[in-house]
Design an enzyme around this catalytic site. Structure first.
Site: not given
Ligand SMILES: *Cc1c(COP(=O)(O)O)cnc(C)c1O
Length: 415
Positions: A51, A53, A197, A223, A226, A232
């Protein structure tokens, strides 16, 4: 015999089967990748027991000195990699990275502008069932009907009309480079904040192959799993002036303890993305996508915007008499994994849309190149043009299993 195999053969067996699936098939889901053995190792450590926090040097638990080292490394490397002043590496996912920014800058009911899900946006960009659509007034822009590029005239018009607190750029299914400076210009004109994003294309930004949103945005969310090829998870970049507010939103505002093992995986991932090899990897991802796109177009599929300049493409399969659902299922039988996807101005429904989304990040990690993409494209076309012939999918599945045997998978096969 492994500890897991001994203690829980049911879970162990399912994992073994998934390892086989990941190794034998062609992974073309645009949001997936194969993380390195080093990232996997970090993510599978006893750091999961801890933990922590709070933040490095300011924790609510004792015994955090080593976790502090790990999280500090992750933050520092993220800042170096993207040229940011501040990084929060605790969001458990990309969705939570987005939530942390919304909770930081928006009051419930306030308006923000984001890309329409049906045009390539994400659930967290204001989909009506998602918190982002329920808590706030999300207004959506999209792409132009003639060339499927973001319609900046429409973005500007909506911005002037709705005076949003925040403008969100970034997408999950947009095959072109996003003009972040153009978004920044519109945000500045109407006095809105800009959040980018970059969940999908963060790896391309890290490699310097996509314009860097950190230079123009107030907040950048992402993220790590990807194109960036990490564990993840999510993270947020911002300026020092926003650091306190953002950090307070993530913890204690939104989450409890960070996933320390995943934060360690992120640190390793950011370190890997700083290496020259990562730039070569990202360049190959883009080259591969271009070659695969050309192959599919030559075979009669129509691509949204006519092609790609990033890691993904959206193929309309209705010109060859299919739907996205049938295409996804048929390709699956042949060992080719893609996901059905809406195409811009789709006349069909999300559960059975007109298209499929295809990405090259994972296959490129396995070391595949342009010639391999021509072969992969030929297989896709062959299977899609014989959906009623189970024998074709079966034969292709065998050919693919043999073909992929020559390409090792990080974390599964020895390097
Ligand atoms: C994949 C994605 C997310 C969210 O990712 P998670 O880890 O699945 O919650 C947010 N924004 C965009 C544009 C994405 O492609």
């Amino acid at each position: 015999m492994s500890a897991l195999q001994q203690s829980d053969s049911a879970v162990w067996s399912a994992i073994q089967a998934e390892i086989g699936r990941q190794a034998d098939g062609l992974e073309l889901i645009a949001s997936e990748n194969y993380t390195s053995a080093a990232v996997l190792e970090a993510a599978g450590t006893v750091l999961t027991n801890k933990y922590a926090e709070g933040y490095p040097g300011r924790r609510y638990y004792g015994g955090c000195e080593h976790i502090d080292d790990v999280e500090s490394l992750a933050r520092q490397r993220a800042c170096e990699l993207f040229g940011a002043e501040h990084a929060n590496v605790q969001p458990h996912s990309g969705s939570q990275a987005n939530m942390s920014v919304y909770l930081t800058v928006l009051q419930p009911g306030e308006t923000y502008l984001a890309m329409d899900l049906a045009h390539g946006g994400h659930l967290t960009h204001g989909m009506h069932l998602n918190f982002s659509g329920q808590l706030y007034n999300a207004v959506h822009y999209g792409v132009r009907e003639d060339d499927h590029r973001i319609d900046f005239d429409h973005v500007a018009k909506l911005a002037r009309e709705h005076r949003p607190t925040l403008i969100v750029a970034g997408a999950s299914a947009y095959p072109r480079e996003i003009d972040h400076p153009k978004f920044a210009e519109i945000a500045r004109e109407v006095g809105a904040l800009l959040m980018v994003d970059m969940a999908h294309y963060a790896g391309l930004v890290a490699a310097g192959l996509h314009n860097n949103p950190v230079e123009v945005a107030d907040y950048v969310t992402s993220t790590s799993h990807k194109t960036l090829r990490g564990p993840r998870g999510g993270f947020v970049l911002t300026r020092e002036a926003n650091a306190k507010d953002l950090d307070r939103t993530v913890f204690p505002g939104m989450q409890g303890g960070p996933l320390c093992h995943i934060v360690a995986g992120k640190a390793v991932c950011f370190g890997e993305a700083q290496q020259p090899e990562f730039r070569e990897y990202a360049a190959a991802v883009i080259d591969n996508a271009r070659v695969l796109a050309e192959t599919l177009v030559a075979g009669g599929l129509q691509l949204a915007s006519g092609g790609t300049d990033n890691h993904l493409m959206l193929a309309d399969v209705t010109p060859i008499g299919l739907t996205g659902k049938i295409a996804e299922e048929t390709l699956d039988r042949a060992g080719i994994t893609v996901n059905k996807n809406m195409i811009p101005f789709d006349q069909r429904k999300p559960l059975d849309p007109s298209g499929i989304r295809i990405g090259t990040a994972a296959l490129t990690t396995r070391g595949m190149g342009a010639d391999d993409m021509r072969r992969v494209g030929a297989w896709i076309l062959e299977v899609l043009k014989a959906v009623d012939d189970a024998g074709v999918a079966e034969r292709v599945r065998g050919e693919i299993a043999e073909f992929t045997g020559a390409f090792s998978v990080p974390g599964i096969d020895p390097a």
